[in-house]
Motif scaffolding. Structure first.
Motif, short mmCIF file in Angstrom:
data_model
loop_
_atom_site.label_atom_id
_atom_site.label_comp_id
_atom_site.label_asym_id
_atom_site.label_seq_id
_atom_site.Cartn_x
_atom_site.Cartn_y
_atom_site.Cartn_z
N HIS A 21 0.79 -1.23 0.00
CA HIS A 21 0.00 0.00 0.00
C HIS A 21 0.82 1.29 0.00
CE1 HIS A 21 -2.87 -2.88 2.22
NE2 HIS A 21 -3.20 -2.86 0.94
N SER A 48 -5.19 6.79 2.52
CA SER A 48 -5.15 5.36 2.22
C SER A 48 -3.75 4.80 1.98
CB SER A 48 -6.00 5.08 0.98
OG SER A 48 -7.35 5.35 1.24
N THR A 49 -2.79 5.65 1.74
CA THR A 49 -1.44 5.19 1.39
C THR A 49 -0.62 4.92 2.64
OG1 THR A 49 -1.56 6.49 -0.64
CG2 THR A 49 0.64 5.80 0.09
N ASP A 50 0.05 3.79 2.68
CA ASP A 50 1.02 3.49 3.75
C ASP A 50 2.32 4.19 3.37
OD1 ASP A 50 -0.90 1.95 4.99
OD2 ASP A 50 0.13 0.04 4.70
N ASN A 75 4.01 -3.30 -4.38
CA ASN A 75 2.89 -2.96 -5.26
C ASN A 75 3.20 -1.64 -5.95
OD1 ASN A 75 0.40 -2.64 -6.50
ND2 ASN A 75 -0.75 -2.45 -4.60
N SER A 78 -1.69 2.17 -6.55
CA SER A 78 -2.39 2.50 -5.31
C SER A 78 -3.41 1.44 -4.94
CB SER A 78 -3.10 3.85 -5.48
OG SER A 78 -3.98 4.08 -4.40
N ARG A 79 -3.67 1.32 -3.66
CA ARG A 79 -4.72 0.42 -3.20
C ARG A 79 -6.09 0.90 -3.66
NH1 ARG A 79 -4.37 1.33 3.19
NH2 ARG A 79 -4.84 -0.87 3.16
N ASP A 83 -6.67 -3.62 -4.05
CA ASP A 83 -6.00 -3.95 -2.79
C ASP A 83 -5.59 -5.41 -2.89
OD1 ASP A 83 -5.15 -4.59 -0.22
OD2 ASP A 83 -6.56 -3.18 0.70
N ARG A 99 -14.39 -1.77 0.75
CA ARG A 99 -12.93 -1.92 0.66
C ARG A 99 -12.54 -3.37 0.38
NH1 ARG A 99 -9.31 2.09 3.76
NH2 ARG A 99 -10.51 4.00 3.60
N HIS A 152 3.17 -2.85 6.92
CA HIS A 152 2.07 -1.89 6.90
C HIS A 152 2.37 -0.74 7.84
CE1 HIS A 152 -0.87 -4.32 4.69
NE2 HIS A 152 -0.31 -5.34 5.29
#
Length: 183
Positions: A21, A48-50, A75, A78-79, A83, A99, A152
């Protein structure tokens, strides 16, 4: 486009630092189907971004003290595109809050519900990603007998669908009840 970038580690290392993410990249073909205007979408990406977990994982790989450099799986989208840690199909519990594997909602409606076309992101991004990760995990299991994965981060404040009383670690390298065997 490579969806899941693999950086080789030590052949004897079972560790895969999976960074699902960290990316903010949304291909134009996906962006055209997302509802929020650009400024609102940027805000959703912020939430939403880690952020920087890819840099943390890279740093950990570069300075591995065990002598066995871990493998990296990062990845590249983007999630909000897909996801890769969700299950495909109706059985995914996070579908109830928009989600699932293809997000429809993050507090802001991202796609019409039900999403008119999840086949494109699933076929273009999700399934190739899942195949790449499965091959890497299978490789590590065959080579070392184990595979340890996950990186994460968590925003300071919980998202609307989260339990606000739950723990808020700065970074999580952990396990879950479904994937982790009892040993």
């Amino acid at each position: 486009m490579t969806i899941c970038r693999i950086q080789s580690g030590d052949p004897a290392s079972p560790v895969i630092l999976h960074v699902p993410h960290a990316s903010r990249m949304i291909p134009d073909t996906v962006r055209t189907g997302l509802l929020p205007p650009d400024a609102e979408l940027e805000s959703e990406l912020d939430e939403s971004t880690d952020t920087a977990t890819d840099l943390i994982a890279q740093g950990a790989a570069n300075y591995a003290t065990s002598g066995r450099r871990p493998w990296l799986a990062i990845n590249q989208v983007s999630r909000l595109v897909i996801d890769p840690e969700r299950f495909p199909g109706e059985g995914e519990p996070m579908n109830t809050v928009g989600r699932g594997a293809v997000y429809t909602c993050t507090g802001t409606l991202l796609r019409p519900e039900p999403a008119p076309d999840t086949r494109y992101p699933m076929d273009t991004y999700f399934h190739p990603y899942a195949t790449t990760m499965s091959e890497l995990v299978d490789d590590r299991l065959a080579a070392t007998g184990a595979a340890v994965i996950g990186v994460h981060s968590y925003p300071r404040y919980p998202s609307g669908f989260e339990d606000p009383t739950g723990p808020r670690p700065a970074l999580c390298i952990g396990t879950d009840d479904f994937h982790t065997p009892n040993r």
